[in-house]
Design a protein around this motif. Structure first.
Motif, PDB file in Angstrom:
ATOM      1  N   GLY A 161       0.796  -1.225   0.000  1.00  0.00           N
ATOM      2  CA  GLY A 161       0.000   0.000   0.000  1.00  0.00           C
ATOM      3  C   GLY A 161       0.828   1.275   0.000  1.00  0.00           C
ATOM      4  N   PRO A 162       0.179   2.415   0.283  1.00  0.00           N
ATOM      5  CA  PRO A 162       0.849   3.709   0.186  1.00  0.00           C
ATOM      6  C   PRO A 162       1.648   4.079   1.434  1.00  0.00           C
ATOM      7  CG  PRO A 162      -1.448   4.043   0.757  1.00  0.00           C
ATOM      8  CD  PRO A 162      -1.267   2.561   0.560  1.00  0.00           C
ATOM      9  N   ARG A 163       2.655   4.929   1.204  1.00  0.00           N
ATOM     10  CA  ARG A 163       3.434   5.514   2.282  1.00  0.00           C
ATOM     11  C   ARG A 163       3.572   7.006   2.012  1.00  0.00           C
ATOM     12  NH1 ARG A 163       2.603   1.040   3.690  1.00  0.00           N
ATOM     13  NH2 ARG A 163       3.930  -0.380   4.869  1.00  0.00           N
ATOM     14  N   TYR A 164       3.113   7.834   2.951  1.00  0.00           N
ATOM     15  CA  TYR A 164       3.313   9.278   2.850  1.00  0.00           C
ATOM     16  C   TYR A 164       4.668   9.598   3.478  1.00  0.00           C
ATOM     17  CZ  TYR A 164      -1.794   9.539   2.140  1.00  0.00           C
ATOM     18  OH  TYR A 164      -3.073   9.381   1.673  1.00  0.00           O
ATOM     19  N   LEU A 165       5.559  10.242   2.739  1.00  0.00           N
ATOM     20  CA  LEU A 165       6.901  10.533   3.232  1.00  0.00           C
ATOM     21  C   LEU A 165       7.128  12.012   3.510  1.00  0.00           C
ATOM     22  CD1 LEU A 165       8.843   8.162   0.826  1.00  0.00           C
ATOM     23  CD2 LEU A 165       8.155   7.718   3.188  1.00  0.00           C
ATOM     24  N   GLU A 166       6.594  12.867   2.660  1.00  0.00           N
ATOM     25  CA  GLU A 166       6.717  14.301   2.897  1.00  0.00           C
ATOM     26  C   GLU A 166       5.533  15.022   2.272  1.00  0.00           C
ATOM     27  OE1 GLU A 166       9.968  17.833   3.320  1.00  0.00           O
ATOM     28  OE2 GLU A 166      10.559  15.783   2.876  1.00  0.00           O
ATOM     29  N   MET A 167       4.977  15.950   3.022  1.00  0.00           N
ATOM     30  CA  MET A 167       3.850  16.765   2.563  1.00  0.00           C
ATOM     31  C   MET A 167       4.254  18.243   2.611  1.00  0.00           C
ATOM     32  SD  MET A 167       1.008  15.074   1.894  1.00  0.00           S
ATOM     33  CE  MET A 167       0.063  13.604   2.254  1.00  0.00           C
ATOM     34  N   ALA A 168       3.387  19.103   2.121  1.00  0.00           N
ATOM     35  CA  ALA A 168       3.667  20.534   2.187  1.00  0.00           C
ATOM     36  C   ALA A 168       3.882  20.973   3.631  1.00  0.00           C
ATOM     37  CB  ALA A 168       2.521  21.332   1.563  1.00  0.00           C
ATOM     38  N   GLU A 169       3.169  20.329   4.579  1.00  0.00           N
ATOM     39  CA  GLU A 169       3.305  20.709   5.994  1.00  0.00           C
ATOM     40  C   GLU A 169       4.687  20.360   6.539  1.00  0.00           C
ATOM     41  OE1 GLU A 169      -1.041  19.539   5.379  1.00  0.00           O
ATOM     42  OE2 GLU A 169       0.908  18.736   4.822  1.00  0.00           O
ATOM     43  N   GLY A 170       5.290  19.279   6.007  1.00  0.00           N
ATOM     44  CA  GLY A 170       6.608  18.900   6.498  1.00  0.00           C
ATOM     45  C   GLY A 170       6.916  17.421   6.310  1.00  0.00           C
ATOM     46  N   TYR A 171       7.951  16.996   6.997  1.00  0.00           N
ATOM     47  CA  TYR A 171       8.461  15.621   6.950  1.00  0.00           C
ATOM     48  C   TYR A 171       7.509  14.722   7.733  1.00  0.00           C
ATOM     49  CZ  TYR A 171      11.995  11.937   7.882  1.00  0.00           C
ATOM     50  OH  TYR A 171      12.691  10.759   7.994  1.00  0.00           O
ATOM     51  N   VAL A 172       6.956  13.712   7.077  1.00  0.00           N
ATOM     52  CA  VAL A 172       5.966  12.843   7.719  1.00  0.00           C
ATOM     53  C   VAL A 172       6.679  11.809   8.601  1.00  0.00           C
ATOM     54  CG1 VAL A 172       4.096  11.200   7.366  1.00  0.00           C
ATOM     55  CG2 VAL A 172       4.334  13.163   5.832  1.00  0.00           C
ATOM     56  N   THR A 173       6.313  11.781   9.869  1.00  0.00           N
ATOM     57  CA  THR A 173       6.946  10.861  10.812  1.00  0.00           C
ATOM     58  C   THR A 173       6.076   9.650  11.140  1.00  0.00           C
ATOM     59  OG1 THR A 173       6.088  12.238  12.618  1.00  0.00           O
ATOM     60  CG2 THR A 173       8.352  12.643  11.896  1.00  0.00           C
ATOM     61  N   LYS A 174       4.753   9.830  11.073  1.00  0.00           N
ATOM     62  CA  LYS A 174       3.841   8.720  11.387  1.00  0.00           C
ATOM     63  C   LYS A 174       2.605   8.800  10.499  1.00  0.00           C
ATOM     64  CE  LYS A 174       5.218   8.559  16.280  1.00  0.00           C
ATOM     65  NZ  LYS A 174       4.770   8.779  17.679  1.00  0.00           N
ATOM     66  N   ILE A 175       2.060   7.629  10.194  1.00  0.00           N
ATOM     67  CA  ILE A 175       0.804   7.547   9.443  1.00  0.00           C
ATOM     68  C   ILE A 175      -0.245   6.910  10.337  1.00  0.00           C
ATOM     69  CG2 ILE A 175      -0.373   6.540   7.449  1.00  0.00           C
ATOM     70  CD1 ILE A 175       2.247   6.484   5.978  1.00  0.00           C
ATOM     71  N   ALA A 176      -1.426   7.520  10.378  1.00  0.00           N
ATOM     72  CA  ALA A 176      -2.527   7.000  11.195  1.00  0.00           C
ATOM     73  C   ALA A 176      -3.427   6.120  10.344  1.00  0.00           C
ATOM     74  CB  ALA A 176      -3.329   8.158  11.784  1.00  0.00           C
ATOM     75  N   LEU A 177      -3.738   4.922  10.849  1.00  0.00           N
ATOM     76  CA  LEU A 177      -4.611   3.979  10.144  1.00  0.00           C
ATOM     77  C   LEU A 177      -5.861   3.718  10.964  1.00  0.00           C
ATOM     78  CD1 LEU A 177      -1.930   1.305   9.100  1.00  0.00           C
ATOM     79  CD2 LEU A 177      -2.598   3.375   7.858  1.00  0.00           C
ATOM     80  N   ASP A 178      -6.975   3.451  10.272  1.00  0.00           N
ATOM     81  CA  ASP A 178      -8.191   3.069  10.985  1.00  0.00           C
ATOM     82  C   ASP A 178      -8.234   1.554  11.133  1.00  0.00           C
ATOM     83  OD1 ASP A 178      -8.942   2.032   8.535  1.00  0.00           O
ATOM     84  OD2 ASP A 178     -10.481   3.549   8.138  1.00  0.00           O
ATOM     85  N   LYS A 179      -9.355   1.022  11.570  1.00  0.00           N
ATOM     86  CA  LYS A 179      -9.442  -0.422  11.812  1.00  0.00           C
ATOM     87  C   LYS A 179      -9.357  -1.239  10.527  1.00  0.00           C
ATOM     88  CE  LYS A 179     -14.519  -0.339  11.834  1.00  0.00           C
ATOM     89  NZ  LYS A 179     -15.731  -0.629  12.645  1.00  0.00           N
ATOM     90  N   ASN A 180      -9.591  -0.580   9.386  1.00  0.00           N
ATOM     91  CA  ASN A 180      -9.469  -1.265   8.092  1.00  0.00           C
ATOM     92  C   ASN A 180      -8.090  -1.084   7.470  1.00  0.00           C
ATOM     93  OD1 ASN A 180     -12.232  -2.092   8.133  1.00  0.00           O
ATOM     94  ND2 ASN A 180     -12.800  -0.005   7.474  1.00  0.00           N
ATOM     95  N   ASN A 181      -7.159  -0.501   8.237  1.00  0.00           N
ATOM     96  CA  ASN A 181      -5.799  -0.204   7.778  1.00  0.00           C
ATOM     97  C   ASN A 181      -5.768   0.831   6.646  1.00  0.00           C
ATOM     98  OD1 ASN A 181      -4.396  -1.751   9.623  1.00  0.00           O
ATOM     99  ND2 ASN A 181      -4.293  -3.550   8.298  1.00  0.00           N
ATOM    100  N   GLU A 182      -6.775   1.702   6.618  1.00  0.00           N
ATOM    101  CA  GLU A 182      -6.794   2.797   5.643  1.00  0.00           C
ATOM    102  C   GLU A 182      -6.264   4.068   6.319  1.00  0.00           C
ATOM    103  OE1 GLU A 182     -10.760   3.145   4.184  1.00  0.00           O
ATOM    104  OE2 GLU A 182     -10.708   1.229   3.133  1.00  0.00           O
TER     105      GLU A 182
END
Length: 230
Positions: A161-182
């Motif tokens: 699946g996808p990985r967010y690495l960097e956004m306009a806000e900054g360097y992505v350190t963690k990704i939040a998933l729901d119970k469906n892993n979305e």
């Protein structure tokens, strides 16, 4: 000047009326541009190299035909960053025509220069209808606080699946998933402001904490993952 025999034996015919070039919008004025010094404006353009492994966003602020300000942003190629360093020295002070015919070290930057030239000489600049144009330094406004480019870096595979690495806000350190892993949100660090604080003496750990933020429904996460290691 040398003329062919066919032209020499032609009888002369008067040219008639000549209205000159059509006016183009420049910094809130309509200008009939005949020479390079007639051109002014701030605009952006995108360039790419032949193998298309990297791209360049170039911003120029031109006054009376002279490039007064240049912002060179590159992505995707390590060598291009060094080319950008040289281009940032080369471009300011040159006329548009000089810049168009100057080797800007990297094909992506050269292509961006070509695209900007077309915008500028046809009156399609970002400041075409801005009275007086934009001040020297306006190019930096694209970067925001911390003077960092707006970068989006994402990666994805069918298997994981996808990985967010960097956004306009900054360097992505963690990704939040729901119970469906979305993905439902992410945590990020504002690198520019954080580094500014550290340079002014703030403890690095404190700076990281101060300039860490979240986006989306991060607080509702069923699971949080590190996008680089999990």
């Amino acid at each position: 000047m040398e003329y062919s025999h066919e032209v020499q034996v032609m009888c002369p015919v008067a040219k008639g009326c000549n209205h000159g070039p059509a006016p183009i919008p420049e910094e809130g004025k309509w200008v009939r541009a005949k020479e390079i010094k007639d051109i002014s404006g701030l605009t952006h353009g995108i360039g790419w190299c032949a193998p298309q492994q990297g791209g360049c966003k170039l911003t120029l602020n031109v006054k009376d035909g002279i490039i007064q300000e240049a912002l060179v942003e590159t992505v995707g190629c390590s060598g291009m960053t060094h080319s950008a360093a040289m281009a940032s020295e080369i471009l300011p002070g040159k006329t548009l025509l000089e810049a168009l015919n100057t080797d800007l070290v990297c094909d992506a930057i050269n292509t961006a220069m070509r695209e900007l030239f077309l915008q500028i000489v046809y009156g399609r600049t970002q400041s075409a209808f801005s009275e007086g144009g934009l001040t020297i330094g306006a190019g930096l406004e694209d970067l925001g606080k911390g003077l960092r480019s707006q970068i989006g870096t994402m990666y994805g595979t069918v298997a994981k699946g996808p990985r967010y690495l960097e956004m306009a806000e900054g360097y992505v350190t963690k990704i939040a998933l729901d119970k469906n892993n979305e993905i439902i949100g992410y945590e990020f660090v504002k690198i520019g402001p954080m580094m500014d604080a550290i340079k002014k003496g703030m403890d690095a750990n404190e700076a990281v904490k101060k300039f860490t933020g979240t986006y989306g429904r991060f607080a509702d996460a069923a699971k949080v993952i590190d996008p680089r290691n999990e």
